[in-house]
Design a protein around this motif. Structure first.
Motif, PDB file in Angstrom:
ATOM      1  N   VAL A   3     -29.590 -38.182  27.664  1.00 30.54           N
ATOM      2  CA  VAL A   3     -29.806 -37.300  28.805  1.00 30.54           C
ATOM      3  C   VAL A   3     -31.272 -36.919  28.901  1.00 30.54           C
ATOM      4  O   VAL A   3     -31.886 -36.958  29.965  1.00 30.54           O
TER       5      VAL A   3
ATOM      6  N   LEU B 148     -22.848 -33.642  29.875  1.00 29.02           N
ATOM      7  CA  LEU B 148     -23.261 -35.026  29.647  1.00 29.02           C
ATOM      8  C   LEU B 148     -23.364 -35.322  28.159  1.00 29.02           C
ATOM      9  O   LEU B 148     -22.954 -36.396  27.696  1.00 29.02           O
ATOM     10  N   ASP B 149     -23.882 -34.358  27.410  1.00 31.22           N
ATOM     11  CA  ASP B 149     -23.991 -34.552  25.961  1.00 31.22           C
ATOM     12  C   ASP B 149     -22.624 -34.715  25.338  1.00 31.22           C
ATOM     13  O   ASP B 149     -22.395 -35.616  24.529  1.00 31.22           O
ATOM     14  N   SER B 151     -19.890 -35.696  26.787  1.00 26.12           N
ATOM     15  CA  SER B 151     -19.325 -36.973  27.230  1.00 26.12           C
ATOM     16  C   SER B 151     -19.936 -38.126  26.430  1.00 26.12           C
ATOM     17  O   SER B 151     -19.216 -38.992  25.923  1.00 26.12           O
ATOM     18  N   ASP B 152     -21.252 -38.124  26.309  1.00 29.72           N
ATOM     19  CA  ASP B 152     -21.934 -39.200  25.575  1.00 29.72           C
ATOM     20  C   ASP B 152     -21.441 -39.279  24.137  1.00 29.72           C
ATOM     21  O   ASP B 152     -21.233 -40.368  23.598  1.00 29.72           O
ATOM     22  N   GLY B 156     -18.969 -41.673  26.129  1.00 31.47           N
ATOM     23  CA  GLY B 156     -19.254 -41.782  27.554  1.00 31.47           C
ATOM     24  C   GLY B 156     -18.019 -41.720  28.422  1.00 31.47           C
ATOM     25  O   GLY B 156     -18.008 -42.213  29.553  1.00 31.47           O
ATOM     26  N   ILE B 203     -15.448 -35.865  34.722  1.00 32.75           N
ATOM     27  CA  ILE B 203     -16.749 -36.012  35.380  1.00 32.75           C
ATOM     28  C   ILE B 203     -16.577 -36.956  36.557  1.00 32.75           C
ATOM     29  O   ILE B 203     -16.437 -38.167  36.381  1.00 32.75           O
ATOM     30  N   ARG B 206     -21.026 -38.526  37.884  1.00 28.83           N
ATOM     31  CA  ARG B 206     -21.936 -38.469  36.739  1.00 28.83           C
ATOM     32  C   ARG B 206     -23.386 -38.402  37.198  1.00 28.83           C
ATOM     33  O   ARG B 206     -24.203 -37.680  36.627  1.00 28.83           O
ATOM     34  N   GLN B 207     -23.704 -39.157  38.227  1.00 29.51           N
ATOM     35  CA  GLN B 207     -25.086 -39.181  38.703  1.00 29.51           C
ATOM     36  C   GLN B 207     -25.538 -37.803  39.157  1.00 29.51           C
ATOM     37  O   GLN B 207     -26.663 -37.371  38.872  1.00 29.51           O
ATOM     38  N   LEU B 209     -24.465 -34.966  38.060  1.00 29.17           N
ATOM     39  CA  LEU B 209     -24.694 -34.184  36.844  1.00 29.17           C
ATOM     40  C   LEU B 209     -26.048 -34.509  36.238  1.00 29.17           C
ATOM     41  O   LEU B 209     -26.796 -33.623  35.828  1.00 29.17           O
ATOM     42  N   GLU B 210     -26.352 -35.817  36.197  1.00 29.88           N
ATOM     43  CA  GLU B 210     -27.634 -36.229  35.602  1.00 29.88           C
ATOM     44  C   GLU B 210     -28.803 -35.709  36.433  1.00 29.88           C
ATOM     45  O   GLU B 210     -29.837 -35.351  35.879  1.00 29.88           O
TER      46      GLU B 210
END
Lengths: 214, 214
Positions: A3, B148-149, B151-152, B156, B203, B206-207, B209-210
């Motif tokens: 991220v 995001l963290d 999820s990763d 993912g 999610i 995702r985009q 969120l990023e």
DNA sequence: CGGCAATTTGAAGGCGCTCAAAAGTAGTGG
DNA sequence: CCACTACTTTTGAGCGCCTTCAAATTGCCG
């Protein structure tokens, strides 16, 4: 790509790079950096580990829009530059005239790693304590903790010379420079500290600072 | 005694300790902890290093007045418990039913340290990235980065099950539980995420969120 | 002394916090 | 199965701390 790497892909340096390096010898001899000089940049190949011989260093990351977080200051005798990747994820710059000893460590295991682990853990503990400050303390508490930390790391001196500007302190404590300045002024008005020079701080009432830092 | 140790001298646990430990075998075999069970406490003698076999863990510090900062969550496969001192400076608790493998490491040098250094550096990098979040990002950015963290770190996955409550997320991100909840709601209204269960998060974009996390 | 940068100080506004209450969830036992 | 309880989460209203924008002041170096 994590991220945070993603966050920084669009990064560009805001000011033109001026190395100002007086002398950079080969091998393990110390390298000298003038105030503001870049020691390494995000994305550069890691060159090893760095020990501050004299002076001081700021290590930081940037967001795409220019917001900066200084993750640590490093004073004389301290080691920095630990990375998990082959490239740097941070920027490091000299805060003032600074001498750095660079240890080129290609192998980070075996006895060498054994010697490095305590240093890395020291950095980890510092970072974790800083998380508490940034996550749960107000402006006054942050500045008080900062001043005590700086004093402790310079031998508990009553009068210290800060090697960094208000902007650096703000970006370290997650505050604006104006808020940092206001807290300094308020502490001075209460006779908790005195500000002889622009960079000098005399801790008049250490106990009061310690009470505030909690 | 450092600034932060001082801060915590007047600490007392706010709730009565209930170990809830199902089974704690000797040696290196895994130990099982129920949700909320204490793995170690500040001030305890360090017992070694801890590897999460399944479940999840929160590691945190407390201020004297009860404010809490969670410095890290640890999920299955991750290692924690690095300390520089002989006693713990943090608390560690299971977030849910959790299995922990405890490695009793009396000697932290030599080849063992060589194997540990990368793990310690991983923790260091995580802490430093978290400093950027706490120091320079607003509530929305913090929650986006957190999701995001999470999820990763779970491969993912599009749909994740958070092992922690809103209060834990708040104390990790330096926000109140109300603010965390409000950001979740706003992201749900914008169809960036869906909240199927109390702990589940899907999610959807995702985009988006990023983009928010920057 | 003059010029530049850093710091300080002031005023206004916004983001997130606190306080409060409603809604939802889970667990327990009848 | 449902009622009851306790807890977590959500939502609302008002406020306060810190930020932003702006200008004055200070300090430093030629």
């Amino acid at each position: 790509m994590t991220v945070h790497d993603k966050i920084l892909t669009s990064f560009h340096r805001s000011t033109v790079f001026d190395p100002k390096i007086v002398h950079r010898p080969a091998g393990d001899a110390p390298t000298y950096f003038a105030a503001g000089a870049e020691i390494y940049a995000q994305g550069e190949k890691c060159g090893g580990l760095y020990t501050v011989e004299f002076g001081a260093v700021r290590v930081y990351r940037l967001l795409a829009d220019g917001r900066r977080q200084i993750s640590a200051f490093h004073l004389a005798g301290e080691m920095f530059g630990f990375e998990t990747d082959v490239t740097h994820h941070f920027f490091a710059e000299a805060l003032c005239a600074t001498g750095i000893r660079i240890q080129r460590t290609t192998l980070l295991h075996g006895d060498l790693a054994g010697a490095l682990l305590p240093m890395a853990l020291q950095s980890l503990v510092r970072a974790q304590e800083h998380l508490l400050v940034l996550g749960r303390q107000n402006a006054t508490e942050r500045v008080a903790a900062f001043l005590l930390d700086m004093s402790d790391r310079q031998g508990g001196l009553r009068t210290i010379e800060l090697p960094m500007a208000r902007a650096d302190i703000g970006d370290y404590l997650g505050l604006s420079i104006e808020t940092v300045s206001r807290v300094f002024s308020r502490l001075r008005q209460k006779d908790v500290i005195r500000l002889p020079n622009l960079r000098g701080v005399e801790i008049v009432k250490r106990q009061a600072l310690e009470d505030l830092a909690a």
